[in-house]
Design a protein around this motif. Structure first.
Motif, PDB file in Angstrom:
ATOM      1  N   GLY A   1       0.951  -1.230   0.061  1.00 65.40           N
ATOM      2  CA  GLY A   1      -0.123   0.117   0.019  1.00 65.40           C
ATOM      3  C   GLY A   1       0.804   1.299   0.057  1.00 65.40           C
ATOM      4  O   GLY A   1       0.306   2.306   0.024  1.00 65.40           O
ATOM      5  N   SER A   2       2.156   1.042   0.144  1.00 65.40           N
ATOM      6  CA  SER A   2       2.964   2.680  -0.098  1.00 65.40           C
ATOM      7  C   SER A   2       3.389   2.797  -1.267  1.00 65.40           C
ATOM      8  O   SER A   2       4.036   1.775  -2.051  1.00 65.40           O
ATOM      9  CB  SER A   2       4.392   2.102   1.091  1.00 65.40           C
ATOM     10  N   ALA A   3       3.270   3.910  -1.542  1.00 62.89           N
ATOM     11  CA  ALA A   3       3.850   4.356  -3.058  1.00 62.89           C
ATOM     12  C   ALA A   3       5.286   4.536  -3.088  1.00 62.89           C
ATOM     13  O   ALA A   3       5.997   4.185  -4.272  1.00 62.89           O
ATOM     14  CB  ALA A   3       3.080   5.951  -3.153  1.00 62.89           C
ATOM     15  N   ALA A   4       5.819   4.631  -2.009  1.00 64.91           N
ATOM     16  CA  ALA A   4       7.356   4.600  -2.095  1.00 64.91           C
ATOM     17  C   ALA A   4       8.079   3.252  -2.240  1.00 64.91           C
ATOM     18  O   ALA A   4       8.782   2.902  -3.003  1.00 64.91           O
ATOM     19  CB  ALA A   4       7.895   5.275  -0.680  1.00 64.91           C
ATOM     20  N   PHE A   5       7.225   2.373  -1.574  1.00 62.94           N
ATOM     21  CA  PHE A   5       7.480   0.791  -1.691  1.00 62.94           C
ATOM     22  C   PHE A   5       7.360   0.324  -3.117  1.00 62.94           C
ATOM     23  O   PHE A   5       8.261  -0.176  -3.728  1.00 62.94           O
ATOM     24  CB  PHE A   5       6.900   0.054  -0.762  1.00 62.94           C
ATOM     25  N   LEU A   6       6.260   0.731  -3.651  1.00 66.68           N
ATOM     26  CA  LEU A   6       5.917   0.361  -5.186  1.00 66.68           C
ATOM     27  C   LEU A   6       7.000   1.072  -6.111  1.00 66.68           C
ATOM     28  O   LEU A   6       7.189   0.316  -7.066  1.00 66.68           O
ATOM     29  CB  LEU A   6       4.544   0.784  -5.560  1.00 66.68           C
ATOM     30  N   SER A   7       7.368   2.260  -5.726  1.00 67.97           N
ATOM     31  CA  SER A   7       8.369   2.853  -6.783  1.00 67.97           C
ATOM     32  C   SER A   7       9.697   2.400  -6.743  1.00 67.97           C
ATOM     33  O   SER A   7      10.197   1.876  -7.712  1.00 67.97           O
ATOM     34  CB  SER A   7       8.510   4.397  -6.379  1.00 67.97           C
ATOM     35  N   VAL A   8      10.128   1.792  -5.453  1.00 70.21           N
ATOM     36  CA  VAL A   8      11.497   1.076  -5.556  1.00 70.21           C
ATOM     37  C   VAL A   8      11.353  -0.191  -6.142  1.00 70.21           C
ATOM     38  O   VAL A   8      12.189  -0.622  -6.962  1.00 70.21           O
ATOM     39  CB  VAL A   8      11.667   1.085  -3.919  1.00 70.21           C
ATOM     40  N   LEU A   9      10.271  -0.929  -5.696  1.00 69.06           N
ATOM     41  CA  LEU A   9       9.956  -2.383  -6.386  1.00 69.06           C
ATOM     42  C   LEU A   9       9.929  -1.885  -7.905  1.00 69.06           C
ATOM     43  O   LEU A   9      10.652  -3.087  -8.534  1.00 69.06           O
ATOM     44  CB  LEU A   9       8.690  -2.874  -5.730  1.00 69.06           C
TER      45      LEU A   9
ATOM     46  N   PRO B   1      14.354   1.660   5.717  1.00 68.85           N
ATOM     47  CA  PRO B   1      13.426   0.469   5.793  1.00 68.85           C
ATOM     48  C   PRO B   1      12.680   0.364   4.287  1.00 68.85           C
ATOM     49  O   PRO B   1      12.310  -0.930   4.110  1.00 68.85           O
ATOM     50  CB  PRO B   1      12.744   0.666   6.845  1.00 68.85           C
ATOM     51  N   VAL B   2      12.169   1.524   3.815  1.00 64.75           N
ATOM     52  CA  VAL B   2      11.373   1.419   2.676  1.00 64.75           C
ATOM     53  C   VAL B   2      11.995   0.615   1.611  1.00 64.75           C
ATOM     54  O   VAL B   2      11.687  -0.063   0.580  1.00 64.75           O
ATOM     55  CB  VAL B   2      10.686   2.534   2.392  1.00 64.75           C
ATOM     56  N   VAL B   3      13.247   1.130   1.334  1.00 65.79           N
ATOM     57  CA  VAL B   3      14.150   0.806   0.192  1.00 65.79           C
ATOM     58  C   VAL B   3      14.504  -0.875   0.551  1.00 65.79           C
ATOM     59  O   VAL B   3      14.622  -1.585  -0.411  1.00 65.79           O
ATOM     60  CB  VAL B   3      15.516   1.522   0.136  1.00 65.79           C
TER      61      VAL B   3
END
Length: 420
Positions: A306-314, A372-374
């Protein structure tokens, strides 16, 4: 819950669960056992089990259970990469030396360069991407390394499940992954030394690496004389495993990582010693011990879709990994005279990450170089690239390889090239 009871329950689930699922024909057709073991490790971690039942998760994975799992994981992955090294025959690849050097360079350098671009963008665009003790330069270099790495343990597991480990494709992939791992640990050791303010240790690491390599070759010569005579199989099992442990301990102390140490011990093992060691070690390690490595690493990842930052990194990391590994491997392989089917299959296998990357990411997170998000985004990328590796390799090979790659016969007549 009693710690021993909890550990044994987890162990039973780890060993039997993925194998029972893999026995289903439809599942076995699309996923090797190793991939199911990886997904099982993630599912038992905080990303699924910990999210759905946090109290039960905490009751099962107590500190004593986690400590025992870490120990079993270290032994399991160490013995597995040792067996993978035993499968690699350096003499078989001598005829490919010139092409192999170009393929090796491309398979690491192109994804590394793409990773630098991804790292620079993430550092500038994702809040909290850089860890508390990192800076833009070291963060960018760290992301480059994470994109460039090929995970040797899970690649070996995939090759074994697909029946490719003894083929020229499998041997070439293992050789490339070994060099990638060596480069990974050297660069990672340098990054961690810089982060710790100990850049002067880099030269010492290189010196001790050379001494370690010389000691390995000397030890292998001594083992050669132990392969014959009464009780040779038992003697080689004891001495071979001890040799693996000593090599791994030395590599870990130097800063290269115990996994690379175990693989190197297998590579230098005399041919006369290999058959007995593989027969004794491989079945138990692959099916019983390796799942502990997967769950121990899965417990460190928290995936938040659900995290936009997580999805961008992925998304960015996955695209960079796939494009860099496939192009960086396939184009030099084709130039060296391989068919497109072989070159593309090799490329998609080289983008295998596996949860082995968690070892690298955990070290970077602990050193304060990434946030952590990265960490979580790159963990998810590692799972995605690993799951698609074998199906895409089969697609690239097509019908030209009988029995899904059990033969080394190419699908088309290749251009002239140096014979193996």
């Amino acid at each position: 819950m009693n710690a021993k009871v909890g550990l044994l329950c987890v162990a039973a689930l780890l060993v039997a669960g993925p194998w029972l699922l893999w026995r289903i024909g439809a599942v076995r057709a699309v996923a090797p056992l190793a991939v199911l073991q990886i997904l099982g490790g993630v599912a038992l971690g905080p990303s699924l089990f910990g999210r759905l039942a946090p109290e039960t998760h905490a009751a099962v994975f107590t500190a004593p259970v986690l400590s025992a799992l870490q120990g079993l994981a270290a032994v399991g992955v160490l013995l597995y990469v040792f067996v993978s090294g035993l499968h690699l025959d350096p003499a078989r690849l001598k005829g490919e030396a010139r092409g192999l050097k170009r393929i090796t360079a491309g398979s690491f350098l192109l994804p590394f360069l793409l990773g630098l671009g991804v790292g620079a963008w993430i550092a500038a665009s994702v809040p909290g991407a850089i860890g508390p003790r990192g800076d833009a330069l070291t963060f960018t270099l760290a992301i480059g390394v994470c994109i460039a790495v090929t995970a040797l343990p899970i690649l070996a597991a995939i090759l074994r499940e697909a029946g490719w480990i003894g083929t020229r494709l499998g041997q070439t992939a293992l050789a490339l992954a070994a060099v990638n791992d060596a480069a990974l640990w050297l660069v990672l050791a340098a990054l961690l030394a810089i982060a710790a303010g100990a850049a002067e240790q880099i030269g010492t690491t290189l010196l001790f690496s050379l001494l370690w390599g010389a000691a390995l070759l000397g030890g292998a010569r001594l083992l050669r004389g132990q392969a014959d005579g009464e009780g040779a199989e038992t003697r080689m099992l004891v001495l071979g495993v001890a040799f693996c442990f000593v090599s791994a301990a030395a590599a870990e102390a130097i800063g290269l990582g115990y996994i690379l140490g175990g693989f190197a011990a297998g590579v230098v093992m005399p041919p006369a010693c290999r058959v007995a060691l593989i027969a004794r070690i491989e079945p138990l390690t692959a099916t019983v011990l390796l799942p502990f490595f997967f769950v121990s690493t899965g417990l460190k990842a928290t995936i938040d879709p659900g995290s936009a930052a997580f999805l961008s990194v992925l998304l960015l990391a996955t695209v960079a990994t796939f494009a860099g590994k496939v192009a960086g491997t396939a184009l030099p392989a084709r130039q060296a005279g391989e068919t497109w089917s072989f070159a593309l299959a090799l490329g998609v296998l080289m983008q295998t990450k596996g949860l082995m990357e968690v070892v690298v990411l955990a070290a970077l997170l602990e050193a304060g170089m990434i946030g952590p998000v990265v960490f979580s985004g790159l963990i998810a990328m590692a799972v995605v690239t690993t799951v698609v590796a074998a199906p895409l390799a089969r697609l690239a090979l097509g019908a030209g390889w009988a029995a899904a790659g059990s033969s080394d016969a190419p699908a088309e007549a290749p251009p002239r090239r140096t014979p193996v």
